[in-house]
Design a protein around this motif. Structure first.
Motif, PDB file in Angstrom:
ATOM      1  N   PHE A 157       3.169   2.044   0.029  1.00 32.74           N
ATOM      2  CA  PHE A 157       4.419   1.982  -0.718  1.00 32.74           C
ATOM      3  C   PHE A 157       4.229   2.545  -2.120  1.00 32.74           C
ATOM      4  O   PHE A 157       5.138   3.176  -2.682  1.00 32.74           O
ATOM      5  CB  PHE A 157       4.930   0.534  -0.787  1.00 32.74           C
ATOM      6  CG  PHE A 157       6.386   0.427  -1.156  1.00 32.74           C
ATOM      7  CD1 PHE A 157       7.365   0.450  -0.181  1.00 32.74           C
ATOM      8  CD2 PHE A 157       6.790   0.321  -2.488  1.00 32.74           C
ATOM      9  CE1 PHE A 157       8.716   0.359  -0.513  1.00 32.74           C
ATOM     10  CE2 PHE A 157       8.122   0.235  -2.830  1.00 32.74           C
ATOM     11  CZ  PHE A 157       9.096   0.252  -1.843  1.00 32.74           C
ATOM     12  N   SER A 158       3.044   2.356  -2.683  1.00 30.06           N
ATOM     13  CA  SER A 158       2.753   2.961  -3.994  1.00 30.06           C
ATOM     14  C   SER A 158       2.819   4.477  -3.901  1.00 30.06           C
ATOM     15  O   SER A 158       3.347   5.153  -4.803  1.00 30.06           O
ATOM     16  CB  SER A 158       1.369   2.515  -4.470  1.00 30.06           C
ATOM     17  OG  SER A 158       1.316   1.120  -4.630  1.00 30.06           O
ATOM     18  N   GLU A 159       2.296   5.050  -2.819  1.00 31.48           N
ATOM     19  CA  GLU A 159       2.358   6.496  -2.617  1.00 31.48           C
ATOM     20  C   GLU A 159       3.800   6.955  -2.493  1.00 31.48           C
ATOM     21  O   GLU A 159       4.180   8.010  -3.023  1.00 31.48           O
ATOM     22  CB  GLU A 159       1.573   6.882  -1.361  1.00 31.48           C
ATOM     23  CG  GLU A 159       0.068   6.813  -1.525  1.00 31.48           C
ATOM     24  CD  GLU A 159      -0.427   7.758  -2.617  1.00 31.48           C
ATOM     25  OE1 GLU A 159       0.078   8.907  -2.701  1.00 31.48           O
ATOM     26  OE2 GLU A 159      -1.296   7.328  -3.391  1.00 31.48           O
ATOM     27  N   ASP A 183      19.421   8.331   0.056  1.00 32.38           N
ATOM     28  CA  ASP A 183      18.297   9.053  -0.532  1.00 32.38           C
ATOM     29  C   ASP A 183      17.581   8.268  -1.627  1.00 32.38           C
ATOM     30  O   ASP A 183      16.359   8.170  -1.631  1.00 32.38           O
ATOM     31  CB  ASP A 183      18.794  10.392  -1.104  1.00 32.38           C
ATOM     32  CG  ASP A 183      19.324  11.305  -0.009  1.00 32.38           C
ATOM     33  OD1 ASP A 183      18.760  11.276   1.100  1.00 32.38           O
ATOM     34  OD2 ASP A 183      20.313  12.016  -0.255  1.00 32.38           O
ATOM     35  N   ALA A 184      18.352   7.696  -2.557  1.00 33.39           N
ATOM     36  CA  ALA A 184      17.753   7.029  -3.715  1.00 33.39           C
ATOM     37  C   ALA A 184      17.205   5.663  -3.323  1.00 33.39           C
ATOM     38  O   ALA A 184      17.865   4.873  -2.632  1.00 33.39           O
ATOM     39  CB  ALA A 184      18.782   6.883  -4.834  1.00 33.39           C
ATOM     40  N   LEU A 185      15.971   5.378  -3.771  1.00 35.33           N
ATOM     41  CA  LEU A 185      15.314   4.102  -3.465  1.00 35.33           C
ATOM     42  C   LEU A 185      15.945   2.987  -4.300  1.00 35.33           C
ATOM     43  O   LEU A 185      16.028   3.091  -5.534  1.00 35.33           O
ATOM     44  CB  LEU A 185      13.817   4.216  -3.762  1.00 35.33           C
ATOM     45  CG  LEU A 185      12.906   3.148  -3.159  1.00 35.33           C
ATOM     46  CD1 LEU A 185      12.965   3.157  -1.648  1.00 35.33           C
ATOM     47  CD2 LEU A 185      11.475   3.365  -3.637  1.00 35.33           C
ATOM     48  N   ALA A 186      16.388   1.919  -3.647  1.00 32.23           N
ATOM     49  CA  ALA A 186      17.052   0.812  -4.346  1.00 32.23           C
ATOM     50  C   ALA A 186      16.146  -0.390  -4.533  1.00 32.23           C
ATOM     51  O   ALA A 186      16.388  -1.226  -5.403  1.00 32.23           O
ATOM     52  CB  ALA A 186      18.304   0.388  -3.577  1.00 32.23           C
ATOM     53  N   ARG A 212       5.250   7.183  -5.894  1.00 31.38           N
ATOM     54  CA  ARG A 212       4.757   8.357  -6.621  1.00 31.38           C
ATOM     55  C   ARG A 212       5.467   9.622  -6.141  1.00 31.38           C
ATOM     56  O   ARG A 212       5.826  10.505  -6.948  1.00 31.38           O
ATOM     57  CB  ARG A 212       3.246   8.489  -6.429  1.00 31.38           C
ATOM     58  CG  ARG A 212       2.431   7.403  -7.114  1.00 31.38           C
ATOM     59  CD  ARG A 212       0.937   7.712  -7.081  1.00 31.38           C
ATOM     60  NE  ARG A 212       0.171   6.631  -7.667  1.00 31.38           N
ATOM     61  CZ  ARG A 212      -0.361   5.631  -6.981  1.00 31.38           C
ATOM     62  NH1 ARG A 212      -0.209   5.589  -5.654  1.00 31.38           N
ATOM     63  NH2 ARG A 212      -1.031   4.681  -7.597  1.00 31.38           N
ATOM     64  N   GLU A 213       5.657   9.724  -4.821  1.00 27.76           N
ATOM     65  CA  GLU A 213       6.357  10.887  -4.292  1.00 27.76           C
ATOM     66  C   GLU A 213       7.784  10.954  -4.820  1.00 27.76           C
ATOM     67  O   GLU A 213       8.278  12.031  -5.171  1.00 27.76           O
ATOM     68  CB  GLU A 213       6.362  10.839  -2.760  1.00 27.76           C
ATOM     69  CG  GLU A 213       4.994  11.034  -2.129  1.00 27.76           C
ATOM     70  CD  GLU A 213       5.029  10.823  -0.623  1.00 27.76           C
ATOM     71  OE1 GLU A 213       6.150  10.613  -0.094  1.00 27.76           O
ATOM     72  OE2 GLU A 213       3.959  10.848   0.015  1.00 27.76           O
ATOM     73  N   ARG A 214       8.450   9.785  -4.878  1.00 25.02           N
ATOM     74  CA  ARG A 214       9.818   9.748  -5.372  1.00 25.02           C
ATOM     75  C   ARG A 214       9.875  10.141  -6.846  1.00 25.02           C
ATOM     76  O   ARG A 214      10.808  10.815  -7.284  1.00 25.02           O
ATOM     77  CB  ARG A 214      10.396   8.338  -5.182  1.00 25.02           C
ATOM     78  CG  ARG A 214      10.615   7.964  -3.726  1.00 25.02           C
ATOM     79  CD  ARG A 214      11.858   8.619  -3.177  1.00 25.02           C
ATOM     80  NE  ARG A 214      11.998   8.419  -1.734  1.00 25.02           N
ATOM     81  CZ  ARG A 214      13.102   8.713  -1.050  1.00 25.02           C
ATOM     82  NH1 ARG A 214      14.146   9.225  -1.673  1.00 25.02           N
ATOM     83  NH2 ARG A 214      13.135   8.545   0.256  1.00 25.02           N
ATOM     84  N   ILE A 232       3.827  -1.530 -12.237  1.00 26.10           N
ATOM     85  CA  ILE A 232       4.171  -1.305 -13.651  1.00 26.10           C
ATOM     86  C   ILE A 232       2.951  -0.796 -14.409  1.00 26.10           C
ATOM     87  O   ILE A 232       3.036   0.152 -15.214  1.00 26.10           O
ATOM     88  CB  ILE A 232       4.712  -2.607 -14.275  1.00 26.10           C
ATOM     89  CG1 ILE A 232       6.052  -2.996 -13.621  1.00 26.10           C
ATOM     90  CG2 ILE A 232       4.873  -2.454 -15.789  1.00 26.10           C
ATOM     91  CD1 ILE A 232       6.591  -4.339 -14.068  1.00 26.10           C
ATOM     92  N   ASP A 233       1.785  -1.409 -14.171  1.00 30.82           N
ATOM     93  CA  ASP A 233       0.559  -0.982 -14.853  1.00 30.82           C
ATOM     94  C   ASP A 233       0.170   0.444 -14.473  1.00 30.82           C
ATOM     95  O   ASP A 233      -0.481   1.156 -15.259  1.00 30.82           O
ATOM     96  CB  ASP A 233      -0.591  -1.939 -14.511  1.00 30.82           C
ATOM     97  CG  ASP A 233      -0.357  -3.336 -15.063  1.00 30.82           C
ATOM     98  OD1 ASP A 233       0.487  -3.486 -15.978  1.00 30.82           O
ATOM     99  OD2 ASP A 233      -0.994  -4.298 -14.566  1.00 30.82           O
ATOM    100  N   GLN A 234       0.557   0.880 -13.252  1.00 34.96           N
ATOM    101  CA  GLN A 234       0.252   2.240 -12.812  1.00 34.96           C
ATOM    102  C   GLN A 234       1.303   3.249 -13.274  1.00 34.96           C
ATOM    103  O   GLN A 234       1.225   4.438 -12.931  1.00 34.96           O
ATOM    104  CB  GLN A 234       0.154   2.276 -11.275  1.00 34.96           C
ATOM    105  CG  GLN A 234      -1.017   1.484 -10.712  1.00 34.96           C
ATOM    106  CD  GLN A 234      -0.945   1.341  -9.202  1.00 34.96           C
ATOM    107  OE1 GLN A 234      -0.149   2.014  -8.545  1.00 34.96           O
ATOM    108  NE2 GLN A 234      -1.784   0.463  -8.651  1.00 34.96           N
ATOM    109  N   GLY A 235       2.286   2.776 -14.019  1.00 29.88           N
ATOM    110  CA  GLY A 235       3.324   3.665 -14.520  1.00 29.88           C
ATOM    111  C   GLY A 235       4.411   3.957 -13.525  1.00 29.88           C
ATOM    112  O   GLY A 235       5.223   4.869 -13.738  1.00 29.88           O
ATOM    113  N   LEU A 236       4.449   3.201 -12.450  1.00 25.26           N
ATOM    114  CA  LEU A 236       5.484   3.404 -11.440  1.00 25.26           C
ATOM    115  C   LEU A 236       6.728   2.593 -11.798  1.00 25.26           C
ATOM    116  O   LEU A 236       6.646   1.574 -12.501  1.00 25.26           O
ATOM    117  CB  LEU A 236       4.961   2.978 -10.068  1.00 25.26           C
ATOM    118  CG  LEU A 236       3.745   3.767  -9.560  1.00 25.26           C
ATOM    119  CD1 LEU A 236       3.212   3.165  -8.264  1.00 25.26           C
ATOM    120  CD2 LEU A 236       4.116   5.231  -9.344  1.00 25.26           C
TER     121      LEU A 236
END
Length: 689
Positions: free
Chosen positions: A678-680, A460-463, A683-685, A513-517
């Protein structure tokens, strides 16, 4: 009767003996080089005349140095006879030393006959004095003088034969030394003969009114030096002419060799091969028969050449060429086109099966050898086969089609052979288009990155993510890495492409990083060609630093087979990456040939289990589970994380979770996504976290 000697004439006699000896040695070398029997005979006659005059002159100059308290002179007839004996003995000497073989028996027999001839010359010359009463000879000195003449003659024959090669090192110096030894021997014979002579008191010279001694001395000395000098000059001029002719002939031979043969292997080159295929075409059309072209390229040779050096590469090519000659028929032509490309022209093959048998024979023989004296390297060829008349009726067409079949053999797994098929032209054309596309891709912006998510063991968790390059060409469309990466690897373009992948991945990390992700660790594959670059680590570090990304966010993946090609160098490279703050993973684990010792020394962060073993969890049941479980246990014992690739079913996912696999990736969990998609996902995570 008391006698005396003129010391100056004694010295001149020794000089004449030495010069005559050197002339003999030089003439022996010249005569031995003559190919024509008529020329050898002419040289022997001229040489015998010059050498005979020299030996005879030494004798008579020494005689002229001798004086008695009575007038002396020489009978012309006997003097002429002694000269004839000297010339005859000289001809015998030159004849024996220029024969094909000089056996010990011939040496001793020739030395005895020549010694008797020289002794006969001496004593005939003494008889030319016509002493009354006659000269009395002491038996011991008389026999001794003849023995010296025979020994000196045998030694002269041996030295002349031993120094007959003009190409021998320091031959002039050796001949001068030998001439001095021979001069001493010849003079020793004469003066021992003179010591044997007793001139009785009251004796008179019956030839006192014959040839005038002073006139004779002057004439003999001048003419002897003139004749010997002229003979030497002619001999040296002929030697120079022969040298120049030989040099020109050798140069012509080298030019012909360079024009027709490969300089490294000695095999026919492209030009010679083209001529022979043209001749084969003519013969086959006339006889209505066929022949085959086998086009070969050595698998992995570029890696050997780049990693171990060109000298080792040359040894491998030479060894392969020699073994290839043993694999084919004596009537076949083996040629090297350049690089690691070889061609076999097999004429008069009656069927496709015969060509298959020949290709299989080559592959079988190649599997059995060690290919370099300094490196235990085994190289195998991929072979493409084109047949006449089915696959073409010109040289260019047959070679092009055999080349296309060879690339198909490489695509089929390498170290095998393929016959040309019409569909291969399309594949070859597409390969050429991809090569052109790669040439423009970086500047035109045809490349893009996709990111395949990696998940922790719970699924489940993104590594993190693995960066995967795509080529988006306006005419060719979107190309997968498996299609263009091998082409880029062969051309060397993969190095700059690899730098672009790292730079683009770093820029995308920076955007997240700049997008706060959350910043994720991104895995990037390294190719074999990249690992050969001496400045790889420093360049990678410069790129990461310039893009403002921490090294801890980049993991480089090296396939197991590439890592083991030069394991000590791989270890050194891994340590350098780790010292700079990067992490390393061994990709496709299980498909190579790692030893536990090297796996332990690698000390990498991750092992990635190849998808073949992941698929085996479904296909091979308990056996497949045992292998994957063993790999995971091995990695954990070495304090390495394990990543399973190619997870595509729920069964595989559940079994990997049960085995405590650290991370997983595959289409079941997440397909490769564009940077925006992948950015989306990130954000979902974040929203559900």
């Amino acid at each position: 009767m008391q006698s005396s000697y003129n010391i100056w004439l004694v010295g001149i006699s020794f000089a004449v003996a030495t010069l005559a000896s050197y002339t003999a040695l030089d003439l022996t070398g010249r005569i031995s080089l003559q190919m024509s029997a008529r020329l050898r005979h002419a040289w022997r006659l001229c040489g015998a005349a010059a050498l005979g005059v020299g030996v005879w002159s030494m004798h008579f100059i020494a005689m002229l140095a001798f004086s008695l308290p009575i007038p002396l002179g020489y009978d012309f007839a006997l003097t002429s006879l002694s000269l004839g004996l000297a010339i005859g003995a000289s001809y015998l000497a030159l004849y024996l030393t220029t024969r094909a073989r000089l056996t010990p028996a011939r040496l001793l027999g020739g030395g005895a006959i020549m010694g008797i001839g020289i002794a006969g010359m001496h004593y005939t010359g003494m008889a030319a004095l016509r002493m009354k009463p006659g000269i009395h000879y002491q038996p011991a000195w008389f026999v001794g003088s003849i023995a010296i003449a025979m020994g000196a003659s045998s030694a002269a024959l041996w030295m002349a034969r031993a120094l007959s090669n003009d190409d021998e090192r320091h031959v002039v110096r050796k001949r001068l030394l030998a001439a001095l030894v021979m001069g001493v021997a010849i003079s020793g014979m004469h003066y021992s003969g003179m010591a044997a002579a007793d001139f009785l008191p009251g004796a008179i010279c019956g030839a006192a009114r014959g040839v005038n001694a002073t006139w004779l001395a002057t004439t003999v000395i001048l003419f002897t030096f003139a004749i010997l000098a002229a003979t030497l000059m002619v001999s040296r001029f002929d030697a120079r002419t022969s040298f120049l002719v030989g040099a020109v002939s050798k140069l012509n031979g080298q030019i012909v060799r360079l024009a027709t043969l490969d300089t490294l292997t000695g095999l026919p080159n492209r030009s010679t091969l083209t001529d022979r295929i043209e001749r084969a075409l003519q013969n086959s059309r006339r006889q209505r028969s066929g022949f085959a072209i086998l086009f070969m390229d050595l698998d992995g040779f570029k890696t050997i050449n780049d990693s171990l050096g060109h000298s080792v590469g040359d040894e491998v090519l030479s060894a392969f060429a020699q073994r290839l000659l043993l694999c084919v028929r004596s009537t076949d032509t083996v040629a090297r086109l350049g690089g690691d490309e070889f061609v076999v022209l097999a004429e008069s093959l009656s069927s496709r099966e015969d060509a298959s048998a020949l290709a299989e024979s080559v592959l079988d023989r190649m599997r059995r050898g060690m290919w370099s004296d300094s490196q235990p390297l085994q190289v195998m060829p991929s072979i493409g086969i084109a047949l006449y008349p089915e696959d073409g009726d010109t040289v260019d067409t047959l070679l092009k089609h055999a080349d296309a079949a060879m690339y198909e053999a490489k695509r089929a797994g390498r170290s095998t052979y393929r016959f040309f098929e019409r569909s291969m032209n399309e594949a070859a054309t597409r390969t050429l288009k991809i090569q052109h596309a790669l040439h423009d891709a970086l500047g035109a912006g045809y490349f893009s990155l996709h990111f395949q998510p990696k998940f922790h063991g719970n699924g489940d968790a993104l590594a993190g993510a693995e960066a995967l390059i795509r080529l988006n060409h306006p005419q060719l469309g979107t190309l997968a890495p498996l299609e263009f990466i091998p082409i880029a690897e062969r051309s060397g373009q993969i190095v700059q492409i690899g730098y672009w992948v790292l730079r683009e991945a770093c820029r995308q990390i920076r955007r997240w990083i700049d997008q706060g992700l959350p910043p994720l660790k991104v895995a990037i594959n390294l190719s074999p060609r990249q690992l050969l670059q001496p400045s790889l680590v420093s360049t990678m570090l410069e790129i990461v630093t310039a893009e403002g990304v921490r090294c801890e966010q980049i993991m480089f993946e090296i396939t197991e087979s590439v890592a083991m090609q030069d394991a000590p160098k791989t270890i050194e490279m891994i340590r350098e990456f780790q010292a700079s703050g990067f992490e390393i993973a061994i990709d496709d684990f299980g498909t190579g040939y790692s030893s536990l010792a090297y796996l332990q020394r690698f000390r990498v962060k991750q092992l990635k289990i190849d998808r073949f073993f992941t698929n085996g969890l479904d296909e091979h049941g308990a056996e497949g589970s045992a292998i994957v479980s063993a790999i995971i246990a091995l990695a954990h014992s070495l304090e390495m994380d394990v990543v399973a690739e190619g997870v595509e079913t729920e069964t595989q996912l559940d079994m990997l979770k049960a085995m405590m696999c650290d991370e997983m990736q595959g289409f079941l969990l997440g397909k490769p996504l564009s940077a925006d998609d992948f950015s989306e996902l990130l954000r979902e995570r974040m929203a559900t976290a």
